[in-house]
Scaffold this motif. Structure first.
Motif, PDB file in Angstrom:
ATOM      1  N   TRP A 137      -6.612 -12.667  -0.034  1.00 58.20           N
ATOM      2  CA  TRP A 137      -7.244 -11.362  -0.595  1.00 58.20           C
ATOM      3  C   TRP A 137      -8.866 -11.674  -0.362  1.00 58.20           C
ATOM      4  CZ3 TRP A 137      -5.614  -7.052  -2.442  1.00 58.20           C
ATOM      5  CH2 TRP A 137      -4.443  -6.990  -2.470  1.00 58.20           C
ATOM      6  N   LYS A 138      -9.279 -12.858  -0.207  1.00 58.71           N
ATOM      7  CA  LYS A 138     -10.777 -12.953   0.042  1.00 58.71           C
ATOM      8  C   LYS A 138     -11.273 -12.589   1.339  1.00 58.71           C
ATOM      9  CE  LYS A 138     -14.093 -16.626  -0.151  1.00 58.71           C
ATOM     10  NZ  LYS A 138     -14.460 -18.017  -0.054  1.00 58.71           N
ATOM     11  N   LYS A 139     -10.064 -12.519   2.425  1.00 55.09           N
ATOM     12  CA  LYS A 139     -10.615 -12.013   3.732  1.00 55.09           C
ATOM     13  C   LYS A 139     -10.363 -10.446   3.631  1.00 55.09           C
ATOM     14  CE  LYS A 139      -8.859 -16.138   6.110  1.00 55.09           C
ATOM     15  NZ  LYS A 139      -7.715 -16.678   6.913  1.00 55.09           N
ATOM     16  N   LEU A 140      -9.018 -10.054   2.762  1.00 54.68           N
ATOM     17  CA  LEU A 140      -9.034  -8.518   2.881  1.00 54.68           C
ATOM     18  C   LEU A 140     -10.270  -8.105   2.003  1.00 54.68           C
ATOM     19  CD1 LEU A 140      -5.078  -8.346   1.821  1.00 54.68           C
ATOM     20  CD2 LEU A 140      -6.313  -7.500   3.978  1.00 54.68           C
ATOM     21  N   SER A 141     -10.567  -8.755   0.972  1.00 52.23           N
ATOM     22  CA  SER A 141     -11.873  -8.186   0.349  1.00 52.23           C
ATOM     23  C   SER A 141     -12.886  -7.980   1.163  1.00 52.23           C
ATOM     24  CB  SER A 141     -12.227  -8.970  -0.723  1.00 52.23           C
ATOM     25  OG  SER A 141     -13.390  -8.581  -1.513  1.00 52.23           O
TER      26      SER A 141
ATOM     27  N   LEU B 290       0.720  -1.132  -0.068  1.00 50.87           N
ATOM     28  CA  LEU B 290       0.139   0.032   0.037  1.00 50.87           C
ATOM     29  C   LEU B 290       0.644   1.221  -0.040  1.00 50.87           C
ATOM     30  CD1 LEU B 290      -3.007  -0.574   2.471  1.00 50.87           C
ATOM     31  CD2 LEU B 290      -3.216  -0.266  -0.254  1.00 50.87           C
ATOM     32  N   PRO B 291       1.868   1.281   0.722  1.00 56.54           N
ATOM     33  CA  PRO B 291       2.852   2.585   0.742  1.00 56.54           C
ATOM     34  C   PRO B 291       3.354   3.020  -0.436  1.00 56.54           C
ATOM     35  CG  PRO B 291       3.213   1.407   2.675  1.00 56.54           C
ATOM     36  CD  PRO B 291       2.516   0.425   2.097  1.00 56.54           C
TER      37      PRO B 291
ATOM     38  N   PHE C 273      -7.766  -8.000  -7.379  1.00 58.34           N
ATOM     39  CA  PHE C 273      -7.433  -8.894  -6.564  1.00 58.34           C
ATOM     40  C   PHE C 273      -8.376  -9.177  -5.536  1.00 58.34           C
ATOM     41  CE2 PHE C 273      -3.305  -7.283  -7.857  1.00 58.34           C
ATOM     42  CZ  PHE C 273      -2.926  -8.465  -8.437  1.00 58.34           C
ATOM     43  N   LEU C 274      -9.035  -7.945  -5.150  1.00 64.54           N
ATOM     44  CA  LEU C 274     -10.269  -8.000  -4.323  1.00 64.54           C
ATOM     45  C   LEU C 274     -11.639  -8.779  -4.741  1.00 64.54           C
ATOM     46  CD1 LEU C 274      -9.994  -4.235  -2.881  1.00 64.54           C
ATOM     47  CD2 LEU C 274      -9.479  -6.582  -1.587  1.00 64.54           C
ATOM     48  N   ASN C 275     -11.752  -8.731  -6.115  1.00 56.78           N
ATOM     49  CA  ASN C 275     -12.719  -9.462  -6.727  1.00 56.78           C
ATOM     50  C   ASN C 275     -12.401 -10.709  -7.394  1.00 56.78           C
ATOM     51  OD1 ASN C 275     -11.723  -9.098  -9.207  1.00 56.78           O
ATOM     52  ND2 ASN C 275     -13.054  -7.520  -9.697  1.00 56.78           N
TER      53      ASN C 275
ATOM     54  N   PHE D 147     -10.282  10.724   2.137  1.00 57.03           N
ATOM     55  CA  PHE D 147     -10.977   9.428   2.208  1.00 57.03           C
ATOM     56  C   PHE D 147     -11.508   9.174   1.179  1.00 57.03           C
ATOM     57  CE2 PHE D 147      -9.809   9.470   6.835  1.00 57.03           C
ATOM     58  CZ  PHE D 147      -9.061   8.432   7.027  1.00 57.03           C
ATOM     59  N   VAL D 148     -12.353  10.075   0.241  1.00 58.66           N
ATOM     60  CA  VAL D 148     -12.967   9.808  -1.076  1.00 58.66           C
ATOM     61  C   VAL D 148     -11.638   9.263  -1.924  1.00 58.66           C
ATOM     62  CG1 VAL D 148     -14.018  10.858  -2.909  1.00 58.66           C
ATOM     63  CG2 VAL D 148     -14.887  11.051  -0.524  1.00 58.66           C
ATOM     64  N   VAL D 149     -10.492  10.061  -2.139  1.00 61.93           N
ATOM     65  CA  VAL D 149      -9.620   9.765  -2.801  1.00 61.93           C
ATOM     66  C   VAL D 149      -9.098   8.137  -2.484  1.00 61.93           C
ATOM     67  CG1 VAL D 149      -7.231  10.329  -3.751  1.00 61.93           C
ATOM     68  CG2 VAL D 149      -8.879  11.959  -3.481  1.00 61.93           C
ATOM     69  N   PHE D 150      -8.880   8.152  -1.301  1.00 61.88           N
ATOM     70  CA  PHE D 150      -8.231   6.840  -0.687  1.00 61.88           C
ATOM     71  C   PHE D 150      -9.071   5.502  -1.017  1.00 61.88           C
ATOM     72  CE2 PHE D 150      -8.091   3.740   2.656  1.00 61.88           C
ATOM     73  CZ  PHE D 150      -6.619   3.480   2.868  1.00 61.88           C
ATOM     74  N   LYS D 151     -10.326   5.704  -0.906  1.00 62.23           N
ATOM     75  CA  LYS D 151     -11.231   4.660  -1.278  1.00 62.23           C
ATOM     76  C   LYS D 151     -11.296   4.268  -2.853  1.00 62.23           C
ATOM     77  CE  LYS D 151     -15.548   5.585  -0.375  1.00 62.23           C
ATOM     78  NZ  LYS D 151     -17.000   5.754  -0.189  1.00 62.23           N
ATOM     79  N   ALA D 152     -11.065   5.524  -3.640  1.00 58.95           N
ATOM     80  CA  ALA D 152     -11.279   5.252  -5.098  1.00 58.95           C
ATOM     81  C   ALA D 152      -9.681   4.718  -5.583  1.00 58.95           C
ATOM     82  CB  ALA D 152     -11.397   6.615  -5.744  1.00 58.95           C
ATOM     83  N   LEU D 153      -8.552   5.023  -5.020  1.00 56.78           N
ATOM     84  CA  LEU D 153      -7.336   4.485  -5.137  1.00 56.78           C
ATOM     85  C   LEU D 153      -7.194   3.135  -4.822  1.00 56.78           C
ATOM     86  CD1 LEU D 153      -5.066   7.361  -4.093  1.00 56.78           C
ATOM     87  CD2 LEU D 153      -5.395   6.436  -6.183  1.00 56.78           C
ATOM     88  N   ILE D 154      -7.536   2.518  -3.719  1.00 53.92           N
ATOM     89  CA  ILE D 154      -7.745   1.369  -3.296  1.00 53.92           C
ATOM     90  C   ILE D 154      -8.636   0.408  -4.346  1.00 53.92           C
ATOM     91  CG2 ILE D 154      -8.776  -0.560  -1.599  1.00 53.92           C
ATOM     92  CD1 ILE D 154      -6.271   0.719  -0.513  1.00 53.92           C
ATOM     93  N   ASP D 155      -9.840   0.890  -4.515  1.00 56.65           N
ATOM     94  CA  ASP D 155     -10.630   0.001  -5.482  1.00 56.65           C
ATOM     95  C   ASP D 155      -9.922   0.168  -6.860  1.00 56.65           C
ATOM     96  OD1 ASP D 155     -12.574  -0.666  -3.840  1.00 56.65           O
ATOM     97  OD2 ASP D 155     -13.720   1.396  -4.314  1.00 56.65           O
ATOM     98  N   PHE D 156      -9.180   1.045  -7.518  1.00 56.53           N
ATOM     99  CA  PHE D 156      -8.709   0.882  -8.771  1.00 56.53           C
ATOM    100  C   PHE D 156      -7.516   0.091  -8.973  1.00 56.53           C
ATOM    101  CE2 PHE D 156      -5.494   2.970 -11.571  1.00 56.53           C
ATOM    102  CZ  PHE D 156      -6.042   2.759 -12.836  1.00 56.53           C
ATOM    103  N   HIS D 157      -6.539   0.346  -7.567  1.00 59.59           N
ATOM    104  CA  HIS D 157      -5.510  -0.566  -7.824  1.00 59.59           C
ATOM    105  C   HIS D 157      -5.497  -1.791  -7.370  1.00 59.59           C
ATOM    106  CE1 HIS D 157      -2.450   2.542  -8.749  1.00 59.59           C
ATOM    107  NE2 HIS D 157      -3.019   3.385  -8.211  1.00 59.59           N
ATOM    108  N   TYR D 158      -6.567  -2.321  -6.538  1.00 60.10           N
ATOM    109  CA  TYR D 158      -6.540  -3.592  -6.072  1.00 60.10           C
ATOM    110  C   TYR D 158      -7.900  -4.167  -6.199  1.00 60.10           C
ATOM    111  CZ  TYR D 158      -2.340  -1.997  -3.514  1.00 60.10           C
ATOM    112  OH  TYR D 158      -1.078  -1.798  -3.135  1.00 60.10           O
TER     113      TYR D 158
END
Length: 148
Positions: free
Chosen positions: A112-116, A9-10, A68-70, A54-65
């Motif tokens: 990743w299932k748990k992280l998701s 993440l960093p 893997f999350l799905n 936090f709006v940007v944070f959510k978007a970045l996590i969803d975009f980059h990961y």
């Protein structure tokens, strides 16, 4: 989520202006995680900048990961490494790496299932649009009450 679960993440966020202080050098991964958490903590109080963060944070996590999350990444990773193993120019070192990756896929998928699940719960609760909107309204009320 612990530091190990957060992985890269960093590194992912280091190019984002909100995380400009998170400069990652591979030998200083723990230091990078510390700066990452400092940045998160900096925006932990309800104010307009925190809402935007936090709006940007959510978007970045969803975009980059997202892949893997799905779970959509795993088939592609598996196919690519199987193709590599079948390739006539696959070196013995690369064969070892590909086999290691292939053998770790079930564990990675479960991880990743748990992280998701955790990420979706966080987005539905603390980081929900409704909650962030409440933070924004609270911040607006606080800013007008301090100016009166």
């Amino acid at each position: 989520m612990n530091t190990e679960e957060l992985g890269n993440l960093p590194i992912t966020f280091s190019s984002n202006p909100y995380f400009s202080s998170v400069e990652i050098i591979s030998s200083q991964r723990d230091h990078g995680m510390g700066l990452f958490w400092q940045t998160i903590d900096k925006y932990s109080e309800p104010n307009l900048e925190s809402v935007d963060f936090f709006v940007v944070f959510k978007a970045l996590i969803d975009f980059h990961y997202e892949k893997f999350l799905n779970g959509k990444a795993w088939g592609k990773i598996e196919n690519n490494h199987k193709k590599l193993l079948d390739h006539p120019d696959c070196s013995p070192d690369m064969e070892v790496v590909s086999n290691k990756i292939l053998s770790s896929l079930p564990e990675q998928k479960e991880h990743w299932k748990k992280l998701s699940k955790s990420w979706e719960e966080l987005k539905m609760n603390s980081l929900s649009n409704d909650n962030l909107e409440n933070w924004r309204l609270e911040a607006l009320c606080n800013s007008t009450s301090t100016t009166n």
